[in-house]
Scaffold this active site. Structure first.
Site, PDB file in Angstrom:
ATOM      1  N   THR A  32     108.349 -35.953  17.540  1.00 21.39           N
ATOM      2  CA  THR A  32     108.126 -34.846  16.398  1.00 21.39           C
ATOM      3  C   THR A  32     108.900 -34.975  15.202  1.00 21.39           C
ATOM      4  OG1 THR A  32     110.074 -33.360  16.640  1.00 21.39           O
ATOM      5  CG2 THR A  32     108.462 -32.683  18.085  1.00 21.39           C
ATOM      6  N   ASP A  56     108.917 -29.399  11.818  1.00 18.53           N
ATOM      7  CA  ASP A  56     110.167 -29.199  10.953  1.00 18.53           C
ATOM      8  C   ASP A  56     111.267 -28.426  11.488  1.00 18.53           C
ATOM      9  OD1 ASP A  56     112.534 -28.497   8.873  1.00 18.53           O
ATOM     10  OD2 ASP A  56     110.748 -28.691   7.152  1.00 18.53           O
ATOM     11  N   ASN A  83     117.567 -34.944  17.306  1.00 13.86           N
ATOM     12  CA  ASN A  83     118.108 -36.034  16.418  1.00 13.86           C
ATOM     13  C   ASN A  83     117.895 -35.845  14.920  1.00 13.86           C
ATOM     14  OD1 ASN A  83     118.237 -39.362  15.869  1.00 13.86           O
ATOM     15  ND2 ASN A  83     116.395 -38.604  15.124  1.00 13.86           N
ATOM     16  N   SER A 134     125.038 -36.482  17.346  1.00 13.67           N
ATOM     17  CA  SER A 134     126.044 -36.074  16.278  1.00 13.67           C
ATOM     18  C   SER A 134     126.309 -37.207  15.482  1.00 13.67           C
ATOM     19  CB  SER A 134     127.211 -35.239  16.848  1.00 13.67           C
ATOM     20  OG  SER A 134     128.034 -34.883  16.113  1.00 13.67           O
ATOM     21  N   TYR A 148     128.117 -32.209   5.457  1.00 12.35           N
ATOM     22  CA  TYR A 148     127.508 -32.762   6.522  1.00 12.35           C
ATOM     23  C   TYR A 148     128.562 -32.540   7.712  1.00 12.35           C
ATOM     24  CZ  TYR A 148     125.486 -36.418   9.355  1.00 12.35           C
ATOM     25  OH  TYR A 148     125.114 -37.307  10.409  1.00 12.35           O
ATOM     26  N   LYS A 152     127.804 -30.775  11.323  1.00  9.32           N
ATOM     27  CA  LYS A 152     128.185 -31.289  12.677  1.00  9.32           C
ATOM     28  C   LYS A 152     129.280 -30.767  13.468  1.00  9.32           C
ATOM     29  CE  LYS A 152     125.194 -34.498  12.511  1.00  9.32           C
ATOM     30  NZ  LYS A 152     123.847 -34.490  13.403  1.00  9.32           N
ATOM     31  N   THR A 183     120.773 -47.541   9.377  1.00  8.49           N
ATOM     32  CA  THR A 183     119.423 -47.150   9.947  1.00  8.49           C
ATOM     33  C   THR A 183     118.611 -46.761   8.614  1.00  8.49           C
ATOM     34  OG1 THR A 183     120.580 -44.963  10.049  1.00  8.49           O
ATOM     35  CG2 THR A 183     120.539 -46.298  11.998  1.00  8.49           C
TER      36      THR A 183
END
Length: 280
Positions: A32, A56, A83, A134, A148, A152, A183
């Site tokens: 997704t 979403d 993710n 995480s 952030y 988390k 990444t």
């Protein structure tokens, strides 16, 4: 033994790599993402072993709809990987209300929506794994990442609670904590205009390191994905899996410091007990 995966946030980063590696070894993946066309090359390579849907994670209704359709059309899902996420680099004073809301809705509420949507299906089939992606920043903190961290740390608290509640149903949950990794995540960070008051501060130092490309990214993304696959294959279900030398050392230092501070207040903590209760 082939498995069926449900993975969110598959357009790039860990989600894309995990999707690709799972398919390459013969598994099926329900992927997704907000832009399904980003996986057209994988659809061409792997055909009907790759199931793609636009989703979403901030839209709870859409999450339930896509999850239900994936289980209905694929029959079973063995592993759910939460993710999807977004990052922000700004001091706690610099970020806008809209930016804060976006980060919390994606990283915290989005993960919660997915877990709540998949649990009825996993309970019905009597087995399954949830892998929550995480970060080291789910247990320690760095300047310029306050919001952030807020999301988390929140999702780790939620997942730790959920793991205890769902274990009797044969459902395992592991929080995976990758360290800093190249990444593309750092380049996609949301930023806010810098306040001059924070130019010479820990938050400003981090901002400049990110802008100059000097922020260390010591981990190999392919090895991190391989570690997730190996974890699932092993059948082990640790509550947390730290991945990266930075994660291991930074989180350990944070836990040791927190424990030392906690113990330093033992006498005060115990002093407020009710006098009619036996001592702890």
């Amino acid at each position: 033994m082939s498995r069926t995966w449900f993975i969110t946030g598959t357009s790039s980063g860990f989600g894309r790599l995990l999707t690709e590696q799972a398919l390459e070894r013969g598994d099926r993946v329900a992927a997704t993402l907000r832009r399904p066309e980003a996986l057209d090359d994988l659809v061409e390579r792997f055909g009907d072993r790759l199931w793609v849907a636009r989703m979403d994670v901030t839209d709870a209704g859409r999450v339930r709809e896509v999850v239900d359709r994936a289980f209905r059309e694929l029959g079973t899902v063995d592993v759910v990987v939460n993710n999807a996420g977004r990052g922000i680099s700004a001091s706690v004073e610099e970020a806008t209300d809209e930016q804060i809301r976006e980060i919390v809705e994606t990283n915290l509420l989005g993960s919660i929506h997915v877990v709540r949507a998949v649990l009825p299906q996993l309970r019905a089939q009597g087995h399954g794994r949830i892998v929550q992606i995480s970060t080291a920043g789910g247990q320690t903190t760095y300047p310029s990442f306050g919001y952030y961290h807020a999301a988390k740390w929140g999702v780790e608290g939620f997942c730790e609670t959920a793991a205890r509640e769902i274990a009797p149903f044969g459902i395992g949950l592991t929080i995976v904590q990758p360290g800093a990794t190249p990444t593309g995540f750092a380049g996609a960070l949301v930023t806010a205009p810098e306040m001059p008051e924070y130019a010479v501060s820990p938050a400003g130092e981090v901002r400049r390191a990110l802008a100059a490309g000097d922020f260390p990214l010591p981990n190999d993304p392919d090895k991190i994905v391989r570690a997730v696959l190996d974890l699932v294959d092993s059948g082990e279900v640790p509550l947390r899996l730290p991945l990266g030398e930075d994660t291991y050392h930074d989180v350990r230092a944070s836990l040791v410091a927190r424990l030392a501070e906690h113990d330093a207040h033992r006498a005060t903590a115990l002093s407020v007990a009710r006098s009619d209760q036996p001592p702890a």
